[in-house]
Design a protein around this motif. Structure first.
Motif, PDB file in Angstrom:
ATOM      1  N   VAL A  13       0.837  -1.208   0.000  1.00 36.09           N
ATOM      2  CA  VAL A  13       0.000   0.000   0.000  1.00 36.09           C
ATOM      3  C   VAL A  13       0.872   1.258   0.000  1.00 36.09           C
ATOM      4  O   VAL A  13       0.580   2.235  -0.711  1.00 36.09           O
ATOM      5  N   SER A  14       1.942   1.225   0.762  1.00 32.48           N
ATOM      6  CA  SER A  14       2.792   2.422   0.846  1.00 32.48           C
ATOM      7  C   SER A  14       3.381   2.765  -0.524  1.00 32.48           C
ATOM      8  O   SER A  14       3.439   3.926  -0.924  1.00 32.48           O
ATOM      9  N   TYR A  15       3.769   1.715  -1.272  1.00 30.47           N
ATOM     10  CA  TYR A  15       4.328   1.922  -2.612  1.00 30.47           C
ATOM     11  C   TYR A  15       3.265   2.500  -3.545  1.00 30.47           C
ATOM     12  O   TYR A  15       3.503   3.457  -4.298  1.00 30.47           O
ATOM     13  N   THR A  20       0.767   7.177  -6.488  1.00 30.26           N
ATOM     14  CA  THR A  20      -0.401   8.047  -6.680  1.00 30.26           C
ATOM     15  C   THR A  20      -0.046   9.500  -6.392  1.00 30.26           C
ATOM     16  O   THR A  20      -0.404  10.402  -7.153  1.00 30.26           O
ATOM     17  N   GLU A  21       0.685   9.705  -5.282  1.00 27.66           N
ATOM     18  CA  GLU A  21       1.061  11.083  -4.915  1.00 27.66           C
ATOM     19  C   GLU A  21       1.899  11.748  -5.995  1.00 27.66           C
ATOM     20  O   GLU A  21       1.954  12.975  -6.088  1.00 27.66           O
ATOM     21  N   ASN A  23       1.485  11.113  -9.287  1.00 30.79           N
ATOM     22  CA  ASN A  23       0.792  10.955 -10.583  1.00 30.79           C
ATOM     23  C   ASN A  23       1.433   9.866 -11.447  1.00 30.79           C
ATOM     24  O   ASN A  23       1.662  10.063 -12.642  1.00 30.79           O
ATOM     25  N   LEU A  24       1.728   8.760 -10.791  1.00 29.14           N
ATOM     26  CA  LEU A  24       2.313   7.621 -11.517  1.00 29.14           C
ATOM     27  C   LEU A  24       1.391   6.416 -11.350  1.00 29.14           C
ATOM     28  O   LEU A  24       0.747   6.261 -10.317  1.00 29.14           O
ATOM     29  N   VAL A  25       1.328   5.604 -12.394  1.00 28.21           N
ATOM     30  CA  VAL A  25       0.460   4.415 -12.384  1.00 28.21           C
ATOM     31  C   VAL A  25       1.253   3.231 -12.931  1.00 28.21           C
ATOM     32  O   VAL A  25       1.903   3.371 -13.970  1.00 28.21           O
ATOM     33  N   PRO A  26       1.224   2.078 -12.256  1.00 24.73           N
ATOM     34  CA  PRO A  26       1.883   0.901 -12.845  1.00 24.73           C
ATOM     35  C   PRO A  26       1.046   0.388 -14.016  1.00 24.73           C
ATOM     36  O   PRO A  26      -0.171   0.309 -13.915  1.00 24.73           O
ATOM     37  N   LEU A  27       1.702   0.058 -15.113  1.00 28.08           N
ATOM     38  CA  LEU A  27       0.962  -0.373 -16.304  1.00 28.08           C
ATOM     39  C   LEU A  27       0.360  -1.759 -16.140  1.00 28.08           C
ATOM     40  O   LEU A  27      -0.793  -2.006 -16.501  1.00 28.08           O
TER      41      LEU A  27
END
Ligand code: 1HN
Length: 349
Positions: A13-15, A20-21, A23-27
């Motif tokens: 969750v921390s990762y 999110t903070e 503005n990154l999203v894992p594909l």
């Protein structure tokens, strides 16, 4: 071959919060959603809008809302799978039914989306396209391409209704949709001048050979000519093959708008058609006749002036319910857009 991809929940969750903070999203957790195997994801639902449901409510709009308060008095045919307020019949195609009453005018403007009108009922209305007056008879197709001024009027009696089709959802999605208001145009040229110059396929004004090709040489395609051409083509078309004509630019032979394609299909008496699946989405509008359509296994009965939406890659069957009379459909699709982007496909069964 296909391996199971990691899920969002597999990550601490921390990762996830750190991403999110920033503005990154894992594909990988969403990869199969945006790029599924074999068939695109689609929210577009096979949908039919009955003209008998639309017509009284459109006439009611004529009583409830004066033209000055509407500019264009339209009920939009919104696909229930695509959030109604986003006004999409398919992901790329907007369609609406527009009402104009005797003496009314819909003011001059131009915009980035390209549009067409296809006349559903009534007579005496007209569209001015860059000042050229195009009369509107039932079944006529009138182009108002991107950037061309257009305004409507009605000099006859009784209501006039037409179908508007625009590439608005696409132009809006690329954040390029806007309009400019203009003063009323003086009527230019002769009445219906482009139709006079390009009256017959295969014959163009000689002088046009010596100049740069016009983008939009022909603005109005009268239904009478389309119907005659379909009836003639039917004689020479094998049973099971579609009796279908494409509306094209008479100088270049290319589709008449950059994004949307238009065609007319005749179903012979009793004919059942199983057209090849295609990657394009489409909207079909009934000009004459009654029958049935099956779209990805969902069945709808259709009659005069009904309109239905067909998702990308859909399997369709069309049936003319009359064993005596032909039926005629007007079709809007986004094949020109898909061709330009390089992914238009005819698909196998
Ligand atoms: C438009 O310009 C017309 O000119 C009709 O009649 C419907 C829907 C959305 C955006 C522009 C017209 C429209 C439209």
């Amino acid at each position: 071959m296909t391996s199971e991809l990691g899920k969002l929940e597999d990550l601490p969750v921390s990762y996830r919060n750190e991403l999110t903070e920033r503005n990154l999203v894992p594909l990988w957790p969403g990869l199969r959603n945006v790029l599924p195997y074999e068939r695109p994801a689609h929210n577009t639902r096979p949908t039919l809008w009955r003209y008998e449901e639309i017509r009284p409510r459109l006439l009611q709009a004529g009583e409830l809302t004066p033209i000055e308060k509407a500019e264009r008095r339209v009920l939009v045919l919104a696909n229930p799978g695509l959030e109604l307020e986003t006004m999409r019949a398919t992901p790329t195609i907007y369609v609406g039914m527009q009402l104009i009453l005797p003496g009314e005018t819909a003011p001059n403007h131009r915009h980035t989306p390209s549009a067409i009108r296809f006349v559903v009922e009534g007579s005496g209305a007209f569209t001015l396209v860059n000042g050229e007056k195009c009369p509107m008879q039932k079944g006529d197709l009138i182009l108002t391409p991107s950037g061309l001024w257009h305004e409507h009027g009605h000099e006859g009696s009784g209501p006039v209704v037409w179908l508007d089709a625009l590439d608005l959802p696409f132009v809006y999605a690329v954040e390029a949709s806007y309009a400019i208001e203009g003063p009323k145009h003086e009527t230019q040229n002769e009445l219906d001048a482009s139709q006079t110059r390009y009256r017959r396929g295969g014959l163009i004004p000689y002088s046009s050979l010596n100049r740069q090709r016009a983008h939009y040489p022909l603005l109005r395609y009268p239904w009478g000519e389309v119907k005659d051409a379909l009836l003639a083509l039917a004689i020479d078309t094998a049973v099971g093959e579609p009796v279908q004509l494409a509306y094209v630019n008479p100088e270049s032979g290319a589709e008449c708008l950059p994004t949307l394609g238009f065609s007319a299909l005749m179903l012979r008496p009793g004919e059942q058609l199983h057209p090849q699946r295609r990657s394009a989405s489409a909207v079909m509008h009934v000009v004459e006749g009654h029958g049935r359509v099956e779209i990805d296994g969902e069945s709808f009965d259709w009659g005069g002036a009904d309109t239905f939406a067909i998702p990308t890659h859909a399997e369709i069957k069309l049936v003319n319910a009359s064993s005596v009379d032909p039926a005629f459909l007007f079709i809007v699709d986004d094949a020109p857009l898909q061709r330009k982007l390089g992914f238009y496909e005819l698909l196998s069964e």
